[in-house]
Write an enzyme that holds these catalytic residues in place. Structure first.
Site, mmCIF file in Angstrom:
data_model
loop_
_atom_site.group_PDB
_atom_site.id
_atom_site.type_symbol
_atom_site.label_atom_id
_atom_site.label_comp_id
_atom_site.label_asym_id
_atom_site.label_seq_id
_atom_site.Cartn_x
_atom_site.Cartn_y
_atom_site.Cartn_z
ATOM 1 N N TYR A 55 0.840 -1.184 0.000
ATOM 2 C CA TYR A 55 0.000 0.000 0.000
ATOM 3 C C TYR A 55 0.887 1.250 0.000
ATOM 4 C CZ TYR A 55 -3.275 -3.542 1.762
ATOM 5 O OH TYR A 55 -4.025 -4.682 1.951
ATOM 6 N N PRO A 203 -14.657 -7.136 2.166
ATOM 7 C CA PRO A 203 -15.731 -7.834 2.870
ATOM 8 C C PRO A 203 -17.138 -7.340 2.527
ATOM 9 C CG PRO A 203 -14.716 -6.221 4.314
ATOM 10 C CD PRO A 203 -13.900 -6.237 3.050
#
Length: 281
Positions: A55, A203
């Site tokens: 990231y 999710p």
């Protein structure tokens, strides 16, 4: 009522964490907002923050440290390694599970996160050129040297998980998984049986969750949002599932955390469970 906490890497944690991937690290005003959101997440009870070298090639880890170091008692900051930036490669990166590279990444992560030990270090992707056992063996050695506390995996199948577990204890698995994408159901089952934390990334299935009739109907029944229903289903589905939804918006942060307080009836859970196609199961 679902279990509200989980044991992971020596911590007792609420079963909703925070994925830091979405947080911008620049320009300065957006970085300041990211730092404020991370601090608010911890104030609201988040005790698991997930980041990775990938990231921003370390920038996200540095952001987390700037926001949260020195870390509050009971706060687990997990990171990931095993992806190498390569400007000469078409994808801009390659998987690298060599001992030399993994050792370098651990040292860099320790520095960026301002800690003496990474309590949960996850292999971001398995390098297909190197046996899984060899890659986790390096992490085991780093654990034995005191630089890693616990070892996790990401995007693995059941065979890779089993091979890794033959070498060292695995604390967590992080695969793509949500109510509408259950490709990794066998891995969830294996983790549930073994008591291994399963941290689903993506999710919520953003953009399509709200288009499901079953999800929106149950959201109306419970005076909740479709996002909250998707998270509540995950928490109900297995006691080892610990979602790590990420956001850069305060409203979404509070919405995500509130999902932990929703109770699905058995009938509502089954309606949601039946959303998976035969192929997804």
């Amino acid at each position: 009522m679902t279990e509200s906490t989980i044991e992971l890497a020596g911590y007792r944690l609420p079963r909703t964490g925070f994925g830091a991937m979405r947080l911008p690290t620049e320009p300065a005003d957006e970085r300041a907002a990211s730092i404020a959101l991370l601090r608010e997440a911890v104030e609201l009870g988040v005790r698991l923050v997930d980041t990775a070298h990938l990231y921003g090639w370390g920038a996200n880890e540095e952001l987390v440290a700037e926001a949260l170091s020195p870390y509050a008692d009971g706060l687990l900051v997990a990171t990931k390694l095993g992806v190498e930036q390569r400007v000469d490669h078409p994808d801009g990166a390659v998987y690298n599970g060599s001992e030399k590279f993994l050792r370098t990444q651990v040292e860099d992560a320790l520095r960026r996160l301002r800690v003496e030990r990474i309590d949960l270090m996850q292999l971001h992707r398995v390098d297909p050129q190197i046996p899984v056992a060899e890659q986790v063996g390096t992490l085991r050695d780093l654990r034995d040297e005191g630089k890693i506390g616990h070892i996790g995996l990401s995007e693995v199948d059941t065979a890779q998980l089993a091979e890794a577990r033959s070498v060292v204890e695995i604390a967590s698995v992080q695969n793509r998984y949500n109510i509408l994408d259950r490709e990794h159901e066998p891995v969830v089952d294996a983790c549930t049986e073994a008591g291994i934390a399963f941290l689903p990334w993506r999710p919520i299935a953003a953009g399509i969750t709200g288009k499901s009739t079953a999800i929106t109907e149950i959201a109306t029944e419970l005076n909740a949002t479709p996002t909250q229903i998707a998270l509540a289903w995950l928490l109900h589905h297995s006691p080892v599932i610990t979602p790590i939804p990420g956001t850069a918006a305060r409203t979404h942060l509070t919405e995500n955390l509130a999902a932990a307080h929703l109770d699905l009836t058995a009938e509502q859970y089954e309606r949601l469970n039946n959303l998976a196609t035969a192929e997804q199961r």
